[in-house]
Design a protein around this motif. Sequence first.
Motif, short mmCIF file in Angstrom:
data_model
loop_
_atom_site.label_atom_id
_atom_site.label_comp_id
_atom_site.label_asym_id
_atom_site.label_seq_id
_atom_site.Cartn_x
_atom_site.Cartn_y
_atom_site.Cartn_z
N ALA A 176 0.83 -1.21 0.00
CA ALA A 176 0.00 0.00 0.00
C ALA A 176 0.87 1.26 0.00
N ARG A 177 1.57 1.49 -1.07
CA ARG A 177 2.38 2.69 -1.20
C ARG A 177 1.54 3.82 -1.77
N VAL A 178 2.02 5.04 -1.57
CA VAL A 178 1.32 6.22 -2.09
C VAL A 178 1.15 6.09 -3.60
N GLU A 179 2.21 5.63 -4.29
CA GLU A 179 2.16 5.52 -5.75
C GLU A 179 1.09 4.54 -6.20
N ALA A 180 0.93 3.43 -5.46
CA ALA A 180 -0.05 2.41 -5.85
C ALA A 180 -1.47 2.94 -5.70
N VAL A 181 -1.72 3.67 -4.62
CA VAL A 181 -3.05 4.24 -4.41
C VAL A 181 -3.36 5.28 -5.47
N ALA A 182 -2.39 6.17 -5.73
CA ALA A 182 -2.59 7.22 -6.73
C ALA A 182 -2.80 6.61 -8.11
N ARG A 183 -2.10 5.52 -8.42
CA ARG A 183 -2.24 4.88 -9.72
C ARG A 183 -3.63 4.25 -9.86
N ARG A 184 -4.11 3.58 -8.81
CA ARG A 184 -5.43 2.94 -8.86
C ARG A 184 -6.51 3.99 -9.13
N LEU A 185 -6.49 5.08 -8.36
CA LEU A 185 -7.52 6.10 -8.52
C LEU A 185 -7.31 6.91 -9.80
N GLY A 186 -6.05 7.20 -10.12
CA GLY A 186 -5.77 7.97 -11.34
C GLY A 186 -6.17 7.21 -12.59
N ASP A 187 -5.89 5.91 -12.62
CA ASP A 187 -6.30 5.11 -13.78
C ASP A 187 -7.82 5.09 -13.92
N ALA A 188 -8.52 4.96 -12.80
CA ALA A 188 -9.99 4.93 -12.85
C ALA A 188 -10.54 6.25 -13.38
N ILE A 189 -9.87 7.37 -13.06
CA ILE A 189 -10.32 8.67 -13.55
C ILE A 189 -10.03 8.81 -15.03
N VAL A 190 -8.80 8.50 -15.44
CA VAL A 190 -8.42 8.64 -16.85
C VAL A 190 -9.28 7.74 -17.73
N LEU A 191 -9.63 6.56 -17.22
CA LEU A 191 -10.46 5.63 -17.98
C LEU A 191 -11.92 6.04 -18.01
N GLY A 192 -12.30 7.01 -17.18
CA GLY A 192 -13.70 7.41 -17.14
C GLY A 192 -14.54 6.54 -16.23
N LEU A 193 -13.91 5.67 -15.44
CA LEU A 193 -14.67 4.84 -14.50
C LEU A 193 -15.17 5.70 -13.34
N LEU A 194 -14.40 6.71 -12.99
CA LEU A 194 -14.86 7.76 -12.08
C LEU A 194 -15.04 9.00 -12.94
N VAL A 195 -16.23 9.58 -12.92
CA VAL A 195 -16.58 10.59 -13.91
C VAL A 195 -16.32 12.00 -13.41
N ASP A 196 -16.19 12.92 -14.35
CA ASP A 196 -15.92 14.32 -14.05
C ASP A 196 -16.99 14.88 -13.11
N GLY A 197 -16.54 15.50 -12.02
CA GLY A 197 -17.45 16.10 -11.06
C GLY A 197 -17.90 15.16 -9.96
N GLU A 198 -17.58 13.88 -10.07
CA GLU A 198 -18.00 12.92 -9.05
C GLU A 198 -17.24 13.14 -7.75
N GLN A 199 -17.94 13.08 -6.64
CA GLN A 199 -17.30 13.24 -5.34
C GLN A 199 -16.80 11.89 -4.83
N LEU A 200 -15.53 11.85 -4.41
CA LEU A 200 -14.98 10.64 -3.83
C LEU A 200 -15.49 10.47 -2.40
N PRO A 201 -15.47 9.25 -1.89
CA PRO A 201 -15.85 9.07 -0.48
C PRO A 201 -14.93 9.88 0.42
N GLY A 202 -15.38 10.13 1.65
CA GLY A 202 -14.55 10.83 2.61
C GLY A 202 -13.23 10.12 2.85
N GLU A 203 -12.24 10.85 3.32
CA GLU A 203 -10.89 10.29 3.45
C GLU A 203 -10.84 9.04 4.30
N SER A 204 -11.50 9.07 5.46
CA SER A 204 -11.44 7.90 6.34
C SER A 204 -12.16 6.70 5.72
#
Length: 248
Positions: free
Chosen positions: A20-48
Amino acid sequence: MNRLSSAARRAVFAPLDTEARVEAVARRLGDAIVLGLLVDGEQLPGESDLAGQLGVATVTLRESLMALRQQGLVATRRGRGGGTFVRAPADTLNERLTQRLLAHTVEELRDLADHYAAVAGGIARLAAERADSPDLDAPRRSLQDFADAQDPTARARIDGRLHVELAAAAQSARLTREEIRLQTEIGPLLSLPFADDEAHGTADRQHRQLLDAIGAADPARARGVAEEHIHGGVRRLIELRLKGARAS
């Protein structure tokens, strides 16, 4: 703004199976955004909540979100109605994908296609065996969205979403995660020919044949259509790769 079904979203936010490195988390979420799996304007869950879903420490998640903000993929708002929101880079997607395509050799593309076709075929077979009609509601919506889309970038995002929804309909969390991983590696590349209306029409017909086979509970036909869909897309992709190499 169509979002992923709950089953597909669970795969996006499933605990990471790597360190669970910072890079792995950023890659998982970043890939989902670039792929459009998470859409523009969508709110992510709270941090916790999001840290808990991903199985990482809150401090790790915060550093990952900071990296995504620096990439322009998320924005954070303070105060009432605040939170972290997706910023989809629609204007840069095609350029990013073209550069990624040129970084692959033809042999690598064929090898990736063999693997992806095997996974896609397995997903289609399981979906035909397991999916009930409600499980196909989300893929059917994406199917129509894909047919109606005029912009190549929109077509690319919807195609990725459709394939992830089909993986979720197969009711295999592991295969859904593998579909997402392959989408980040080769799936978006397969959408590059969508700027051509003929390629878009071919993909649309294959999508419909695939949904028809799954809906008819025909595993063999579903698998065959899925595999041909991937291999046919790679043939077009290799043509683009060769043209790009000659141009450069």
